[in-house]
Enzyme design. Structure first.
Site, short mmCIF file in Angstrom:
data_model
loop_
_atom_site.label_atom_id
_atom_site.label_comp_id
_atom_site.label_asym_id
_atom_site.label_seq_id
_atom_site.Cartn_x
_atom_site.Cartn_y
_atom_site.Cartn_z
N ARG A 217 -5.28 0.87 -6.96
CA ARG A 217 -3.98 1.39 -6.49
C ARG A 217 -3.46 2.50 -7.40
NH1 ARG A 217 -2.12 -2.06 -2.44
NH2 ARG A 217 -2.57 -4.26 -2.70
N ASP B 280 -4.98 1.67 10.80
CA ASP B 280 -6.41 1.45 10.99
C ASP B 280 -6.61 0.95 12.44
OD1 ASP B 280 -9.10 1.05 10.32
OD2 ASP B 280 -8.74 -0.88 9.40
N GLU C 293 4.18 3.78 6.11
CA GLU C 293 2.95 2.99 6.02
C GLU C 293 1.86 3.82 5.38
OE1 GLU C 293 1.52 0.43 5.70
OE2 GLU C 293 0.63 -0.46 7.49
N ASP C 294 0.95 3.15 4.68
CA ASP C 294 -0.14 3.87 4.02
C ASP C 294 -1.18 4.36 5.03
OD1 ASP C 294 -1.02 1.29 4.59
OD2 ASP C 294 -1.76 0.87 2.57
N PHE D 17 -13.56 3.59 4.13
CA PHE D 17 -12.59 2.75 3.46
C PHE D 17 -12.07 3.52 2.26
CE2 PHE D 17 -10.66 -0.59 1.04
CZ PHE D 17 -10.03 -1.31 2.03
N VAL D 18 -10.76 3.80 2.28
CA VAL D 18 -10.18 4.65 1.24
C VAL D 18 -9.32 3.84 0.27
CG1 VAL D 18 -10.24 6.83 2.52
CG2 VAL D 18 -8.31 5.28 2.84
N LYS E 219 -6.98 6.30 11.02
CA LYS E 219 -8.42 6.30 11.29
C LYS E 219 -8.63 6.10 12.78
CE LYS E 219 -9.48 3.34 7.59
NZ LYS E 219 -10.29 2.25 7.00
N GLY F 132 0.76 -1.25 0.00
CA GLY F 132 0.00 0.00 0.00
C GLY F 132 0.79 1.29 0.00
P1 IMP Z 1 -4.35 -2.24 10.71
O1 IMP Z 1 -5.80 -2.51 10.97
O2 IMP Z 1 -3.90 -0.96 11.36
O3 IMP Z 1 -3.52 -3.41 11.09
O4 IMP Z 1 -4.19 -1.99 9.15
C1 IMP Z 1 -3.88 -3.06 8.30
C2 IMP Z 1 -3.75 -2.66 6.87
O5 IMP Z 1 -5.04 -2.65 6.31
C3 IMP Z 1 -3.19 -1.29 6.51
O6 IMP Z 1 -1.81 -1.24 6.46
C4 IMP Z 1 -3.74 -1.12 5.11
O7 IMP Z 1 -2.90 -1.75 4.17
C5 IMP Z 1 -5.06 -1.83 5.20
N1 IMP Z 1 -6.14 -0.84 5.34
C6 IMP Z 1 -6.70 -0.38 6.46
N2 IMP Z 1 -7.65 0.52 6.20
C7 IMP Z 1 -7.67 0.64 4.85
C8 IMP Z 1 -8.43 1.46 3.94
O8 IMP Z 1 -9.29 2.27 4.29
N3 IMP Z 1 -8.15 1.29 2.62
C9 IMP Z 1 -7.21 0.41 2.15
N4 IMP Z 1 -6.47 -0.34 2.97
C10 IMP Z 1 -6.70 -0.23 4.30
MG MG Z 2 -0.72 -1.80 4.58
#
Ligand code: IMP
Ligand code: MG
Length: 174
Positions: free
Chosen positions: A163, A101, A97-98, A150-151, A129, A42
């Site tokens: 992407r 979440d 990191e992108d 969700f982006v 978020k 990402g």
């Molecule tokens: P985590 O929930 O913080 O572990 O996030 C896990 C991964 O989910 C992130 O690094 C993103 O790659 C993906 N992710 C979380 N939210 C989004 C979103 O809104 N769009 C696209 N990918 C997401």
């Molecule tokens: Mg990611």
């Protein structure tokens, strides 16, 4: 395929990424070489733009993470799909990191990298978020705080699609 609604257009992203790069350049001015670790997939576009605004000697080491989950929900079960190819012992590491979440992926990664004895580890994330936080993660450099959408785009996917969008968009209903 639905066209996502624009949340951050290309110019907005470029300005924010430039500012983050300037801040990072300033903060690392007394530090030696930096190891920038873009988290695949990402963050590949974000990281490629960001490093062009970091005026400091650096190397790039990719790391792939997969967070298992159904659809748009993270389960917290994280797997390294592609690992660093060089040791980071004694190095200053900047994770790129992108989006943070739930925070579970970054918590897992911080714990994993700590065992490799880097000198420092900081995190630069394009988005966070806060509404979905499950574990608190310290983000040293943050691009944007967003609502619980969700982006997609600018490297971020939904089911591997979108992407290539040059902006960050929201899938309506998401
Ligand atoms: P985590 O929930 O913080 O572990 O996030 C896990 C991964 O989910 C992130 O690094 C993103 O790659 C993906 N992710 C979380 N939210 C989004 C979103 O809104 N769009 C696209 N990918 C997401
Ligand atoms: Mg990611």
């Amino acid at each position: 395929m639905l066209k996502p609604r624009v949340l951050f257009d290309a110019a907005t992203l470029a300005a924010r990424v430039q500012a983050l790069g300037a801040q990072i350049t300033h903060d690392y001015r007394d530090v030696g070489d930096l190891v920038v670790v873009p988290i695949l997939k990402g963050s590949f576009l974000f990281a490629s733009d960001l490093i062009r605004h970091i005026d400091h000697p650096l190397s790039v080491e990719f790391l792939g993470l997969r967070s298992y989950g159904a659809g748009t929900e993270s389960s917290g079960v994280v797997q390294i799909t592609y690992d660093l190819t060089t040791p980071i012992m004694g190095k200053d590491v900047l994770i790129v990191e992108d989006i943070v979440d739930t925070g579970l992926s970054m918590q897992y990664l911080f714990e994993n990298l700590a065992t490799r004895r880097p000198r420092s580890v900081k995190l630069c994330a394009l988005m966070q978020k806060p509404a979905r936080t499950r574990v608190k993660v310290d983000i040293d450099y943050l691009g944007f705080t967003i609502d619980d959408h969700f982006v997609v785009g600018y490297g971020l996917d939904f089911d591997e699609k979108y992407r290539n969008l040059p902006y960050i968009g929201v899938i309506e209903g998401g």
